[in-house]
Write a protein that holds these residues in place. Structure first.
Motif, PDB file in Angstrom:
ATOM      1  N   ARG A 154      51.618  70.117 -75.946  1.00 49.01           N
ATOM      2  CA  ARG A 154      51.586  70.435 -74.319  1.00 49.01           C
ATOM      3  C   ARG A 154      49.865  70.713 -74.190  1.00 49.01           C
ATOM      4  NH1 ARG A 154      54.919  72.935 -70.523  1.00 49.01           N
ATOM      5  NH2 ARG A 154      54.428  75.531 -71.339  1.00 49.01           N
ATOM      6  N   VAL A 156      45.899  70.479 -71.490  1.00 44.15           N
ATOM      7  CA  VAL A 156      45.228  70.627 -70.219  1.00 44.15           C
ATOM      8  C   VAL A 156      44.896  69.193 -70.234  1.00 44.15           C
ATOM      9  CG1 VAL A 156      44.004  71.339 -68.755  1.00 44.15           C
ATOM     10  CG2 VAL A 156      45.506  72.630 -68.865  1.00 44.15           C
ATOM     11  N   ILE A 171      52.005  66.221 -74.674  1.00 41.07           N
ATOM     12  CA  ILE A 171      52.756  66.209 -72.979  1.00 41.07           C
ATOM     13  C   ILE A 171      51.500  67.107 -72.377  1.00 41.07           C
ATOM     14  CG2 ILE A 171      53.849  67.703 -71.405  1.00 41.07           C
ATOM     15  CD1 ILE A 171      55.544  68.206 -73.090  1.00 41.07           C
ATOM     16  N   ASP A 173      49.812  69.288 -69.304  1.00 41.65           N
ATOM     17  CA  ASP A 173      50.010  69.504 -67.775  1.00 41.65           C
ATOM     18  C   ASP A 173      49.518  70.188 -67.829  1.00 41.65           C
ATOM     19  OD1 ASP A 173      51.737  69.489 -65.751  1.00 41.65           O
ATOM     20  OD2 ASP A 173      53.486  69.900 -67.008  1.00 41.65           O
ATOM     21  N   ARG A 174      49.628  70.857 -66.289  1.00 41.79           N
ATOM     22  CA  ARG A 174      48.724  71.945 -66.417  1.00 41.79           C
ATOM     23  C   ARG A 174      49.341  72.341 -65.615  1.00 41.79           C
ATOM     24  NH1 ARG A 174      43.060  72.465 -64.393  1.00 41.79           N
ATOM     25  NH2 ARG A 174      42.861  70.832 -64.374  1.00 41.79           N
ATOM     26  N   PHE A 177      53.487  77.232 -65.558  1.00 38.75           N
ATOM     27  CA  PHE A 177      54.587  76.937 -65.643  1.00 38.75           C
ATOM     28  C   PHE A 177      55.923  77.527 -65.609  1.00 38.75           C
ATOM     29  CE2 PHE A 177      51.086  75.014 -68.702  1.00 38.75           C
ATOM     30  CZ  PHE A 177      51.293  73.974 -68.688  1.00 38.75           C
ATOM     31  N   ASP A 181      61.901  75.464 -67.044  1.00 34.57           N
ATOM     32  CA  ASP A 181      61.906  74.087 -66.982  1.00 34.57           C
ATOM     33  C   ASP A 181      61.279  74.535 -68.907  1.00 34.57           C
ATOM     34  OD1 ASP A 181      61.636  73.590 -64.198  1.00 34.57           O
ATOM     35  OD2 ASP A 181      59.815  73.492 -63.572  1.00 34.57           O
ATOM     36  N   ASP A 182      60.035  75.162 -68.549  1.00 35.50           N
ATOM     37  CA  ASP A 182      60.064  75.955 -70.432  1.00 35.50           C
ATOM     38  C   ASP A 182      61.380  75.897 -71.028  1.00 35.50           C
ATOM     39  OD1 ASP A 182      57.092  75.086 -69.852  1.00 35.50           O
ATOM     40  OD2 ASP A 182      56.794  76.599 -70.181  1.00 35.50           O
ATOM     41  N   SER A 204      51.624  80.972 -67.938  1.00 33.60           N
ATOM     42  CA  SER A 204      51.640  80.279 -68.853  1.00 33.60           C
ATOM     43  C   SER A 204      52.710  81.705 -70.203  1.00 33.60           C
ATOM     44  CB  SER A 204      50.850  80.430 -70.703  1.00 33.60           C
ATOM     45  OG  SER A 204      49.742  81.484 -70.097  1.00 33.60           O
TER      46      SER A 204
END
Ligand code: NAP
Length: 253
Positions: A154, A156, A171, A173-174, A177, A181-182, A204
Motif C-alpha cells: 500500500r 500513496v 493498493i 491509498d492516502r 486509515f 478498515d485495516d 497510519s
C-alpha cells in the motif's frame, strides 16, 4: 510582518501552515519536495522542488528575509532535516521542528525492530509469508531481496517500477486509515506480517492497532537520527513555539 518558511510534506505541516497563515502579522510559505502528483490543496503559498542542499536553503532564507524556519517534514525525511539544521546554522535564522512522537510498544504488541528497510525484509525469515508492505514508494523495493514472500503493497504514490517479486498486489491509498478498515484488510488477505516505518501519529496507526488485535507481527523500521533542534510534538505546541519565537501571540492579539 514576520516571515516563516515551513518545510512540509506531512498533514501536520499543512495544519500548522493553516494556523500560522491565519495570523494577520505573519507571512507563511510552505515548501514541498514536489514528488506527490496530486497534492492536497494547501492553505498558504507553496514552493516546490527543493533548494539545492543546505547552502541553497541558507541563501533562500537570507534572500527572502525569513524570520523563522520550521522543519515539519516526515520523521524519515532525514536529509531535509539535516539540511535545515545546517542552513539555520549558516544563515542565523532561528529554527524549530515539529515531529510527531514515535509509536510506543503496548503490552501484547508483537513488534520486531529493524534498523532499515533491508533489515525489515530480512527479518521476515526464510519461510514464505503473506506480508502487508507499507514502507512508501521509495523504500518498497527492498522487498525484491526476498521474492519468496507474497506482498500486499500500500502506498500513496504508485510503486514504479513494480517489484520484481513473483507475487505482489498493489493498493493506492492516502490516509488517514481507520483501524476497522485495516483490520478487515489484514484479515481478508490472510496477512501474517506487516512491515512499516515508525512514523508515529494517528493517521497510519490503524494497521498497528489492527495487528495488535489480530496478533500479527509488525516489523517496524526505526527512525533515522534527527538533528538537535528545539522540537515540538503537536501542531498546537508548534504554533505556540513559533509565535513565541517571533514575539507574537496567537491571532495577533
Ligand atoms: P529527504 O530524503 O530527506 O530529502 C531529499 C531531498 O528532497 C532534500 O535534500 C531536498 O532537496 C528535497 N526535499 C525534501 N523535503 C522537502 C521539502 N519539504 N521541501 C523542499 N524540498 C524538500 O526527503 P524524503 O524522505 O524523500 O521526503 C520527501 C518529502 O516527502 C518530504 O517533504 C517529507 O516530509 C515527505 N514524506 C516523506 C516520507 C518518508 O517516509 N520519507 C513519508 C511521508 C512524507 P534539496 O536538497 O534540493 O533542497
Amino acid at each position: 510582518m514576520r516571515s516563516i518558511l515551513i518545510l512540509g510534506g506531512t498533514t501536520e505541516a499543512r495544519l500548522l501552515a493553516g494556523r500560522l497563515g491565519a495570523q494577520a502579522d505573519v507571512a507563511v510559505t510552505l515548501s514541498l519536495a514536489g514528488r506527490t502528483r496530486m497534492p492536497v490543496t494547501m492553505p498558504v503559498p507553496v514552493v516546490s522542488g527543493g533548494f539545492g542542499g543546505a547552502d541553497g536553503l541558507a541563501r533562500w532564507l537570507v534572500e527572502r528575509r525569513i524570520d523563522l524556519l520550521i522543519d515539519a517534514t516526515h520523521p524519515f525525511a532525514a536529509i531535509m532535516s539535516r539540511n535545515a539544521a545546517e542552513a539555520s546554522r549558516q544563515s542565523g535564522v532561528r529554527m524549530i521542528a515539529l515531529r510527531r512522537p514515535a509509536w510506543e510498544r503496548r503490552p501484547g504488541d508483537r513488534w520486531t525492530d529493524a534498523a532499515d528497510p533491508a533489515g525489515a525484509i530480512a527479518a521476515l525469515g526464510p519461510n514464505p509469508r503473506r506480508v502487508f508492505l507499507a514502507l512508501g514508494r521509495q523504500e518498497a523495493h527492498a522487498a525484491n531481496a526476498a521474492p519468496w514472500h507474497d506482498y500486499l503493497v500500500r502506498s500513496v504514490e504508485p510503486i514504479e517500477p513494480r517489484l520484481t517479486v513473483p507475487s505482489a498486489r498493489y493498493i493506492l491509498d492516502r490516509g488517514p486509515f481507520a483501524q476497522a478498515d485495516d483490520l478487515a484488510l489484514l484479515r481478508d488477505n490472510g496477512i501474517d506480517a506487516i512491515i512499516a516505518k515508525n512514523s508515529g501519529g494517528a493517521a497510519s496507526y490503524g494497521k498497528i492497532a489492527a495487528a495488535h488485535d489480530l496478533g500479527i507481527e509488525v516489523i517496524l523500521v526505526a527512525r533515522p537520527p534527527a538533528p538537535d533542534v528545539p522540537t515540538l510534538g503537536t501542531v498546537d505546541e508548534a504554533v505556540a513555539a513559533a509565535l513565541h519565537a517571533l514575539g507574537l501571540t496567537e491571532r495577533g492579539e
